[in-house]
Design a protein around this motif. Structure first.
Motif, PDB file in Angstrom:
ATOM      1  N   TRP A 249     -17.608   2.306  -3.133  1.00  0.00           N
ATOM      2  CA  TRP A 249     -16.385   2.767  -2.484  1.00  0.00           C
ATOM      3  C   TRP A 249     -15.398   1.620  -2.275  1.00  0.00           C
ATOM      4  O   TRP A 249     -14.187   1.797  -2.414  1.00  0.00           O
ATOM      5  CB  TRP A 249     -16.701   3.433  -1.149  1.00  0.00           C
ATOM      6  CG  TRP A 249     -17.408   4.736  -1.326  1.00  0.00           C
ATOM      7  CD1 TRP A 249     -18.696   5.013  -1.027  1.00  0.00           C
ATOM      8  CD2 TRP A 249     -16.852   5.945  -1.872  1.00  0.00           C
ATOM      9  NE1 TRP A 249     -18.987   6.305  -1.344  1.00  0.00           N
ATOM     10  CE2 TRP A 249     -17.882   6.909  -1.864  1.00  0.00           C
ATOM     11  CE3 TRP A 249     -15.602   6.296  -2.357  1.00  0.00           C
ATOM     12  CZ2 TRP A 249     -17.680   8.205  -2.326  1.00  0.00           C
ATOM     13  CZ3 TRP A 249     -15.401   7.584  -2.826  1.00  0.00           C
ATOM     14  CH2 TRP A 249     -16.434   8.525  -2.807  1.00  0.00           C
ATOM     15  N   LEU A 250     -15.916   0.434  -1.983  1.00  0.00           N
ATOM     16  CA  LEU A 250     -15.061  -0.730  -1.800  1.00  0.00           C
ATOM     17  C   LEU A 250     -14.372  -1.110  -3.116  1.00  0.00           C
ATOM     18  O   LEU A 250     -13.173  -1.405  -3.137  1.00  0.00           O
ATOM     19  CB  LEU A 250     -15.883  -1.910  -1.262  1.00  0.00           C
ATOM     20  CG  LEU A 250     -15.110  -3.181  -0.966  1.00  0.00           C
ATOM     21  CD1 LEU A 250     -14.124  -2.958   0.166  1.00  0.00           C
ATOM     22  CD2 LEU A 250     -16.067  -4.312  -0.623  1.00  0.00           C
TER      23      LEU A 250
ATOM     24  N   PHE B   4      -7.832   1.204  -6.585  1.00  0.00           N
ATOM     25  CA  PHE B   4      -6.767   2.132  -6.225  1.00  0.00           C
ATOM     26  C   PHE B   4      -5.590   1.413  -5.569  1.00  0.00           C
ATOM     27  O   PHE B   4      -4.434   1.684  -5.881  1.00  0.00           O
ATOM     28  CB  PHE B   4      -7.318   3.215  -5.290  1.00  0.00           C
ATOM     29  CG  PHE B   4      -6.266   4.160  -4.789  1.00  0.00           C
ATOM     30  CD1 PHE B   4      -5.718   5.117  -5.635  1.00  0.00           C
ATOM     31  CD2 PHE B   4      -5.820   4.087  -3.480  1.00  0.00           C
ATOM     32  CE1 PHE B   4      -4.744   5.991  -5.180  1.00  0.00           C
ATOM     33  CE2 PHE B   4      -4.843   4.957  -3.015  1.00  0.00           C
ATOM     34  CZ  PHE B   4      -4.302   5.911  -3.875  1.00  0.00           C
ATOM     35  N   LEU B   5      -5.868   0.481  -4.666  1.00  0.00           N
ATOM     36  CA  LEU B   5      -4.790  -0.259  -4.008  1.00  0.00           C
ATOM     37  C   LEU B   5      -4.031  -1.151  -4.983  1.00  0.00           C
ATOM     38  O   LEU B   5      -2.808  -1.278  -4.901  1.00  0.00           O
ATOM     39  CB  LEU B   5      -5.354  -1.099  -2.854  1.00  0.00           C
ATOM     40  CG  LEU B   5      -5.798  -0.304  -1.627  1.00  0.00           C
ATOM     41  CD1 LEU B   5      -6.428  -1.238  -0.598  1.00  0.00           C
ATOM     42  CD2 LEU B   5      -4.626   0.434  -1.018  1.00  0.00           C
TER      43      LEU B   5
ATOM     44  N   SER C 246       4.217   0.721  -7.297  1.00  0.00           N
ATOM     45  CA  SER C 246       5.351   0.608  -6.379  1.00  0.00           C
ATOM     46  C   SER C 246       6.234  -0.588  -6.746  1.00  0.00           C
ATOM     47  O   SER C 246       7.463  -0.498  -6.657  1.00  0.00           O
ATOM     48  CB  SER C 246       4.871   0.508  -4.938  1.00  0.00           C
ATOM     49  OG  SER C 246       4.066  -0.631  -4.772  1.00  0.00           O
ATOM     50  N   ALA C 247       5.649  -1.685  -7.196  1.00  0.00           N
ATOM     51  CA  ALA C 247       6.451  -2.840  -7.613  1.00  0.00           C
ATOM     52  C   ALA C 247       7.270  -2.503  -8.853  1.00  0.00           C
ATOM     53  O   ALA C 247       8.430  -2.918  -8.972  1.00  0.00           O
ATOM     54  CB  ALA C 247       5.541  -4.037  -7.880  1.00  0.00           C
TER      55      ALA C 247
END
Length: 67
Positions: free
Chosen positions: A11-12, A18-19, A26-27
């Motif tokens: 999960w980490l 994902f981040l 977004s950039a």
């Protein structure tokens, strides 16, 4: 089959990937929006360049002293 809740490191890793994808997306959007709104401006005016050339003959004193 193993229990997915006990595999915290999976999960980490998924959260990290994902981040990273979200930050890259977004950039890219911010870069695209800023480029579209900005007016095209020439950053450096073009100036003609001056070049100087020096011809050396095989009979010149500079050539004979080097050889």
């Amino acid at each position: 089959m193993s229990d997915w809740t006990s595999l915290w490191y999976v999960w980490l890793i998924l959260l990290t990937v994902f981040l990273l994808l979200l930050c890259g997306l977004s950039a890219s959007c911010v870069k695209f929006c800023c480029r579209r709104k900005r007016l095209p401006v020439e950053t450096f005016p073009r100036h003609p360049c001056d070049l100087a050339g020096i011809g050396i003959d095989s009979d010149s004193t500079a050539h004979s002293t080097v050889t």
